[in-house]
Design an enzyme around this catalytic site. Structure first.
Site: not given
Length: 186
Positions: A9-10, A59, A141, A16, A84, A22
Site C-alpha cells: 500500500r502506498h 501516491r 491502495h 489518509n 483504488e 480517497q
C-alpha cells in the site's frame, strides 16, 4: 529465481491522515508517506525485489519510485487495474461522518468487490506471466488490496491494510481464485 509477487500500500497522504475516502481522487503523498516509502525500501533491501510497478495514481507512483530508489530496482509502466476502488460520491468525505444509511443509499454507485477482482486478478496473472522469474512488487491502495487479500484468504479479514503494508501473494492461490467463478463470498 522463482517468480514472486507482492502488493504494497502506498505511503500516507493528508487525506489518509484526516480519514477521508480517497478512491480515485489523485492525492499526493505527504512527508510522512515519503518517509514510509523510503523506510520500506531500506527494509526490503537485499530481498531480491527487482521490479516495482504501481497504480497510475500519484501516491502509488511516488511510493514505487521511492522504494525502487532504495532497492536499486527497475520501475515499469502504470498498472491501471490495480487502481483504488471507486467510492463515487463518497470520495473526499471523512469516513466517520458517512452514516450507514447514506452509505446504503449510494451503494449502487460504488465499485463492487466483484468488479475489483474482475479487473485486478487477470492483471496480476498477466504480470506474473510477462515477468516470469522476477520478483515483482506492485504499489496499490487499501480498499483494492483488502478485497484481493480477503479473496485469497477465503473470507473477510477483520483488519484493514496500513500505509506501507506488504502483502505477499501466493501464486498458486491466485490462480485458484482467478479460475473460481465466484471467489467473492464476503
Amino acid at each position: 529465481m522463482d517468480t514472486a509477487l507482492a502488493l504494497v500500500r502506498h505511503g500516507q497522504t493528508d487525506w489518509n491522515l484526516a480519514g477521508r475516502l480517497q478512491g480515485r481522487t489523485d492525492i499526493e503523498l505527504n512527508d510522512t508517506g515519503r518517509h514510509q516509502a523510503r523506510s520500506l525500501g531500506r527494509f526490503l533491501k537485499g530481498r531480491g525485489w527487482d521490479l516495482l510497478l504501481a497504480s497510475p495514481l500519484a501516491r502509488a507512483q511516488e511510493t514505487a519510485a521511492l522504494i525502487a530508489e532504495q532497492l536499486g530496482a527497475e520501475t515499469g509502466p502504470a498498472v491501471h487495474p490495480l487502481i483504488e476502488r471507486s467510492f463515487g460520491p463518497l470520495e473526499g468525505r471523512i469516513m466517520a461522518e458517512v452514516s450507514d444509511l447514506e452509505a446504503a443509499e449510494v451503494q449502487h454507485e460504488l465499485e463492487t468487490h466483484r468488479q475489483i477482482l474482475d479487473r485486478a486478478l487477470p492483471a496480476l496473472l498477466q504480470l506474473v506471466q510477462e515477468h516470469e522469474g522476477r520478483r515483482i512488487m506492485i504499489v496499490s491502495h487499501g480498499a483494492t488490496m483488502r478485497v484481493i487479500r480477503d479473496a485469497l484468504a477465503g473470507g473477510k479479514q477483520a483488519q484493514g491494510v496500513d500505509n506501507g503494508e506488504v502483502i505477499d501473494i501466493d501464486l498458486e492461490r491466485l490462480e485458484e481464485i482467478a479460475a473460481d467463478t465466484d471467489p467473492v463470498r464476503l
